[in-house]
Design an enzyme around this catalytic site. Structure first.
Site, short mmCIF file in Angstrom:
data_model
loop_
_atom_site.label_atom_id
_atom_site.label_comp_id
_atom_site.label_asym_id
_atom_site.label_seq_id
_atom_site.Cartn_x
_atom_site.Cartn_y
_atom_site.Cartn_z
N HIS A 128 70.46 0.20 20.51
CA HIS A 128 70.21 -0.78 21.57
C HIS A 128 70.46 -2.20 21.08
O HIS A 128 70.30 -2.51 19.90
CB HIS A 128 68.80 -0.64 22.18
N ASP B 281 65.24 -11.13 25.52
CA ASP B 281 64.41 -10.18 26.26
C ASP B 281 62.92 -10.52 26.16
O ASP B 281 62.52 -11.42 25.42
CB ASP B 281 64.66 -8.75 25.76
N ASP C 79 68.54 3.24 17.64
CA ASP C 79 69.25 4.04 18.65
C ASP C 79 70.46 3.31 19.23
O ASP C 79 71.05 3.75 20.22
CB ASP C 79 68.29 4.45 19.78
C1 F6R Z 1 64.87 -8.33 20.02
C2 F6R Z 1 65.79 -7.33 20.53
C3 F6R Z 1 65.97 -5.99 19.87
C4 F6R Z 1 65.92 -6.05 18.35
C5 F6R Z 1 66.08 -4.66 17.77
C6 F6R Z 1 66.02 -4.65 16.26
O1 F6R Z 1 64.90 -9.47 20.87
O2 F6R Z 1 66.39 -7.57 21.50
O3 F6R Z 1 67.20 -5.46 20.27
O4 F6R Z 1 66.92 -6.89 17.89
O5 F6R Z 1 65.08 -3.83 18.28
O6 F6R Z 1 64.77 -5.05 15.84
P1 F6R Z 1 64.48 -5.42 14.32
O7 F6R Z 1 65.31 -6.61 14.03
O8 F6R Z 1 63.01 -5.73 14.27
O9 F6R Z 1 64.87 -4.23 13.52
#
Ligand code: F6R
Length: 270
Positions: free
Chosen positions: A147, A68, A145
């Site tokens: 995602h 992303d 959440d």
């Molecule tokens: C990053 C992404 C997000 C992260 C998620 C967790 O490319 O797609 O889905 O993997 O927000 O972020 P962290 O690892 O910083 O807790």
């Protein structure tokens, strides 16, 4: 069901990812890696860079596709995912930058209002992944959440790469990368869809800390639902979920996951 591996810490998780990917690259020198940003994969990238160096693995043909990108940030912005992937993956591993792609590369800061261009970028990215032969191993983090990528709750489980609105919680979580200033965090992004992610041949999701415990519980032991986009991993034939004790704390079948991993035949790999 996905395979659940409960580890002591991020370093142990990173070592498992790194061994798997290093073996893949040795067997397939032009392997296609799916890449994520955020903090969860950092130890895994470090471990992989270590093995690549120690074992002198040729990565010059390895290709990469990031999950992303924020919309509206120029590629040169230090917090753009283009810059982040280059800093955390391309440089330490010694990949050829020309082989590594991020969804917003063709937009380079184009605003959301630039409708035609912005809308075309997603389908073009999916086509590029397909032209590369698909992603071999996709590393994933998970949001509190639920995602994955930037597929926030409510995302279609069949979605392709497209523009999405970031959830306020995600923007607040990520404000730490923008000096704590929420106003600097973009409101929109372009992200691989859940349908795109499910096409990768192997998914490895990493989650650490108590803040991820609820999302991991929903993902692993809840129903498959767009309410928790990561739960779509239950539909994938080869998904590996590596968590520390804190992230695993709400799982009901922890004992079974531990038992299954401890009794796994060595030839199976992850
Ligand atoms: C990053 C992404 C997000 C992260 C998620 C967790 O490319 O797609 O889905 O993997 O927000 O972020 P962290 O690892 O910083 O807790």
């Amino acid at each position: 069901m996905a395979e659940i591996i409960i580890v002591e810490d991020e370093a142990q998780a990173g070592a498992i990812y790194a061994r798997c990917v290093a073996d893949l690259i040795t067997a397939k020198p032009d392997a296609v890696l799916g890449l994520a940003t955020g903090s969860s994969p950092l130890a895994a990238y470090r471990a992989l860079a270590g093995i690549v160096k120690e074992e002198d693995i040729d990565v010059s043909h390895v290709r990469g596709f990031a999950l992303d990108e924020y919309l509206g940030l120029p590629l040169t912005h230090p917090e753009s995912y283009h810059a982040t992937i280059h800093r955390t993956v391309v440089e330490p591993l010694g990949l050829d930058p020309a082989n590594v792609h991020v969804p917003g590369d063709v937009l380079d800061g184009a605003p959301l209002a630039d409708g035609e261009r912005v809308a075309a970028a997603g389908p073009a990215y999916d086509a590029a992944i397909e032209a590369a032969g698909g992603i071999d191993v996709q590393i994933l983090g998970i949001g509190a959440d639920g995602h994955v990528g930037f597929n926030e709750p409510g995302s279609s489980l069949a979605s392709g790469t497209r523009v999405k609105t970031l959830a306020e919680r995600t923007r607040v979580d990520n404000a730490r990368f923008f000096g704590g200033d929420l106003d600097q965090v973009p409101t929109h992004c372009i992200t691989q869809g859940i349908g795109t992610i499910l096409k990768a041949r192997h998914l490895i999701l990493l989650a650490f800390g108590a803040g991820k415990a609820e999302a991991i519980e929903e993902t692993v032991e809840g129903g498959v639902s767009a309410f928790c986009p990561a739960s779509a991993l239950q539909l994938h034939p080869h998904a590996t979920i590596i968590v520390d004790e804190a992230a695993a704390s709400r799982l009901r079948h922890k004992d079974y996951y531990r038992y299954a991993y401890a009794h796994k035949p060595a030839w199976q790999g992850i």
